[in-house]
Structure formats: C-alpha cells, structure tokens
Design an enzyme around this catalytic site. Structure first.
Site, mmCIF file in Angstrom:
data_model
loop_
_atom_site.group_PDB
_atom_site.id
_atom_site.type_symbol
_atom_site.label_atom_id
_atom_site.label_comp_id
_atom_site.label_asym_id
_atom_site.label_seq_id
_atom_site.Cartn_x
_atom_site.Cartn_y
_atom_site.Cartn_z
ATOM 1 N N SER A 1 2.763 -3.541 -11.507
ATOM 2 C CA SER A 1 1.713 -4.554 -11.475
ATOM 3 C C SER A 1 1.439 -5.056 -12.885
ATOM 4 O O SER A 1 1.444 -4.279 -13.842
ATOM 5 C CB SER A 1 0.437 -3.948 -10.884
ATOM 6 O OG SER A 1 -0.632 -4.862 -10.953
ATOM 7 N N ARG B 1 -12.812 -9.251 -18.013
ATOM 8 C CA ARG B 1 -13.547 -9.195 -16.752
ATOM 9 C C ARG B 1 -14.971 -9.756 -16.831
ATOM 10 O O ARG B 1 -15.409 -10.470 -15.925
ATOM 11 C CB ARG B 1 -13.556 -7.773 -16.199
ATOM 12 C CG ARG B 1 -12.181 -7.182 -15.879
ATOM 13 C CD ARG B 1 -11.221 -8.196 -15.379
ATOM 14 N NE ARG B 1 -9.960 -7.619 -14.872
ATOM 15 C CZ ARG B 1 -8.832 -8.284 -14.799
ATOM 16 N NH1 ARG B 1 -8.785 -9.542 -15.199
ATOM 17 N NH2 ARG B 1 -7.747 -7.715 -14.324
ATOM 18 N N ASP C 1 -11.420 -2.174 -12.568
ATOM 19 C CA ASP C 1 -11.837 -3.570 -12.514
ATOM 20 C C ASP C 1 -12.952 -3.822 -11.504
ATOM 21 O O ASP C 1 -13.816 -4.671 -11.718
ATOM 22 C CB ASP C 1 -10.650 -4.476 -12.216
ATOM 23 C CG ASP C 1 -9.812 -4.746 -13.456
ATOM 24 O OD1 ASP C 1 -10.319 -4.527 -14.571
ATOM 25 O OD2 ASP C 1 -8.651 -5.171 -13.313
ATOM 26 N N ASP D 1 -2.052 -11.309 -3.074
ATOM 27 C CA ASP D 1 -3.268 -10.561 -2.758
ATOM 28 C C ASP D 1 -4.473 -11.478 -2.567
ATOM 29 O O ASP D 1 -5.190 -11.395 -1.560
ATOM 30 C CB ASP D 1 -3.571 -9.538 -3.854
ATOM 31 C CG ASP D 1 -2.579 -8.392 -3.867
ATOM 32 O OD1 ASP D 1 -1.523 -8.506 -3.219
ATOM 33 O OD2 ASP D 1 -2.850 -7.386 -4.536
#
Length: 411
Positions: free
Chosen positions: A183, A100, A129, A18
């Site tokens: 994922s 994050r 996110d 990605d």
C-alpha cells in the site's frame, strides 16, 4: 449510527478502488447524498480521473470538490513541524501524519458550506489514520457524525471489494484485480509503503518499493553543493533564489531524489498498540531537517536549544497520534515559534550518495564568537582562570558525597 440520521456526507475521496466502493456504499447503505473532496497535496497523481469517476458514480458537479492545497500544506503544516525538528521515535519525519489534519480541516469546512451532517474517510480500523482524521473532525466540529466504513461493513477482503465494485458498475483498473504488492500513501513531503510484501520485518524491501529516490548505490558519483536560506526558522530560498514553500520543497525533493537521499525502513509503534513496518521516502524533508538543525546550531542559545530538543519527542508524538488541533500541541508550537525568531541565515551543504553533509553556516544573528573560542590569543576576551571556580562549584556535591564514603556516584 442510525442510517436515517445521515442525509448528506462529505467523503475524503481519492478516486481509487477503496474510496470509490465507499462512495457507492454510502449511497446504498445510508441512502445519503455524497459530496466528494479530493485534495492535491503533491501526491504526484493526476486528479482528473477522480472527478470523472465521481461523475460516473452519480455525484453532481457542484458536489465535487478538488482543491490544490500544496502551498497551504507546506506553509501551515510542514514548516511549523520542521521548526520543531520533529522525529517520531527518533527517525520518522511524519510525512503521512502531518497531512491528515489538513484534509480533515478542509472536509469540515466543506461540510459546513454544503450543510452536510456527516463526514467519511477510508482509513481502516487497524491503523493510525482513523484516529488522526477523527480527532481532527471532533476538534473542529464536535457534533459532526463520522462514518468509517471499514469499521462497519462486511467487505473484509480485496476480493469482496472487487465483487461489490463489479456488482455496482464501478470501473476497476486492471492492475487492481490482483493483489497490490503493498500500500502506498504520498504527498509533497513523502511517500510511504507498507503492508503485504513488507509485513515481514526480516525481508529486505524490493527496489520497486521506493517511489521517490534513486538507490544511494546507483546515485551519481559526484557532489551536489547547495545553499538553503532561512528566515525565522523557515526555508525561503535555495542557492540565493527565493521561492514559495511548496516550490522550495519540490526543488529539494528533486535534489534528494537524484542523490539517493531520504530512505527509511522502519518498524514503528502505532498509536492503536501494534507494531508495523513501513518504508518511507522523504528526500527534500531530510535535506531540510539537516539544514535547519545546522542553522539553529549557531543561532539558538544553549539552554533554549536543549529545552526545545527535550520537548521534541512529545511534540512529534502528538502529531503522530493525531493531536494537531489539541491545546497542548498549540502550546508547544508557540514555544517553538518563539525560539525561531533568530533562526535566520544560510546553510551550505553537500549532497552525495544518500548523505546530506553540512559544510558551512552563517547568520546575522550568530552566537558563535571567534574571539572567545579561538585557540590563538583572545586578547582577554575569556579568562581561563575563571574555569577553576566553575569546576570546583560543580564538583562540590561530588566531593561532599565522596567525603561521606559515597564514591563513584553511589547514592
């Protein structure tokens, strides 16, 4: 955003399919100079291939940043959160959420150092996110431009991503050519798995979903006994051995793994509005959470502890929703940190087949008074007759209500 407004962009880069496609897409769609940033947060993957792939895709060596942030992650983000005993929706230890803001913070620092006018991330438009990254970006650099490719491009499937990668000579691992079964996101605190084979909440997760723990049923049939030492709310040692924050969490992860501790299968409420199902593993964090609460149980005043517990859901929600750098989170953190001044001492635990069992706690700041609580002769430390007045005063409003005919709590 107009393409011509972006000259240089700092991309949060993992080296996977990605973000490699995003790197090339930024070069082609925005014609921007790309700076890559890869954070080592203890995800357990070798970071060298990310550097090699960035070089292959034309990134100059001076524009490749790879930082070991494990100690910063645990000391300045995980430990402050654990002082609060934070659990989102009562169960989730916020392993993805807390990483994050650190990634975003370092991205902004790099952007300012290299003179970049934009930052980019690989979060999708359906998840949390994107919110966490961007709220942090704007809190730290309010005029920064943010590029979120998943909200802009037309590469809406894995097939389209692979076609783009092949058209631009982006190396693709063989296992990426098929659909990944789920994922994964990982760091030193946790591993999370979601999507695809996990989307049906009735279907039990396959054993291959679990990355960091042995099944409790398969864990060794013997007890592991440990002690954890605390100072001012933070763990500082295991079994009498002092160690750094990241080293300590790594050690607890190993203990949790071999004892099948820390699995969670959860359907949660995303900030963007939908429900999602995730399988989380937080082996060391689960042990640490139980131990910290045990340490607080003998060192915190009752009303202080209850006030802190009442604020915890709000604090956890702020982290989950991406408001780590918001003033209300910092205000709550100041209150929480104030409460931890006396939270020092040692907790003893037994680890066994998925269970974390507290067997002892001691502290130089203990509020536990054997003299007052004993069932034996307390030698006048506590006058039991005092309880009569205490009960009558607390019962007064109930008695007055009953006298007025409002029995049984009727309003």
């Amino acid at each position: 955003m107009r393409v011509k407004d972006v000259k240089k962009v700092v991309l949060a880069y993992s080296g996977g399919l990605d973000t490699s496609v995003i790197l090339k897409w930024l070069q082609t769609a925005y014609r921007a100079e790309v700076v890559t940033f890869t954070a080592d947060l203890g995800q357990g993957e070798e970071l060298g291939p990310a550097r090699e792939k960035a070089l292959l895709l034309g990134i100059r060596p001076e524009n490749i940043f790879m930082d070991d942030l494990r100690e910063t992650f645990v000391k300045d983000f995980v430990f402050p959160m654990f002082r609060a005993n934070a659990l989102y929706e009562g169960t989730y230890l916020l392993g993805t959420s807390i990483a994050r803001p650190l990634i975003a913070q370092r991205q902004i620092e790099i952007a300012e150092a290299v003179g970049a006018d934009a930052v980019a991330h690989g979060a999708t438009g359906k998840g949390n996110d994107q919110v966490r990254f961007e709220l942090s970006y704007y809190a730290l650099k309010p005029d920064v431009k943010v590029i979120a490719p998943w909200r802009e491009w037309d590469l809406t499937s894995r097939t389209r991503l692979i076609e783009f990668a092949e058209a631009h000579q982006i190396p693709i691992a063989k296992d990426k050519r098929g659909e990944a079964p789920f994922s994964v996101d990982a760091n030193l605190l946790h591993s999370s798995s979601e999507g695809k084979i996990l989307e049906e909440p009735w279907d039990a997760p396959d054993e291959m979903v679990w990355q960091r723990t042995i099944s409790p049923m398969d864990a060794k049939d013997e007890v592991t006994e440990i002690t954890i030492e605390f100072e001012r709310g933070d763990a500082v040692g295991i079994n009498g051995e002092r160690m750094s924050p990241a080293t300590l969490l790594t050690r607890l992860n190993a203990l949790g793994r071999e004892n099948g501790i820390g699995r969670l299968d959860l359907v949660e409420n995303r900030f963007v509005g939908m429900k999602s199902r995730g399988c989380y593993e937080t082996p060391g964090g689960t042990i640490l959470h139980v131990a910290h609460r045990a340490m607080e149980s003998i060192t915190l005043d009752r009303e202080a502890a209850h006030l802190k517990d009442s604020l915890m859901p709000r604090y956890a929600e702020l982290i989950y929703n991406g408001f780590w750098f918001a003033p209300e989170r910092r205000m709550l953190q100041a209150l929480i940190d104030e409460s931890q001044k006396s939270v020092s001492g040692t907790v003893r635990l037994k680890l066994y087949k998925g269970n974390t069992i507290v067997t002892g706690r001691q502290s130089p700041n203990s509020l536990y008074s054997m003299k007052h609580v004993t069932f034996e002769d307390d030698q006048g430390a506590y006058d039991q007759f005092d309880a009569q007045g205490f009960i009558k005063l607390n019962a007064l409003r109930l008695r007055l209500g009953a006298m007025a005919g409002r029995r049984g709590g009727a309003l």
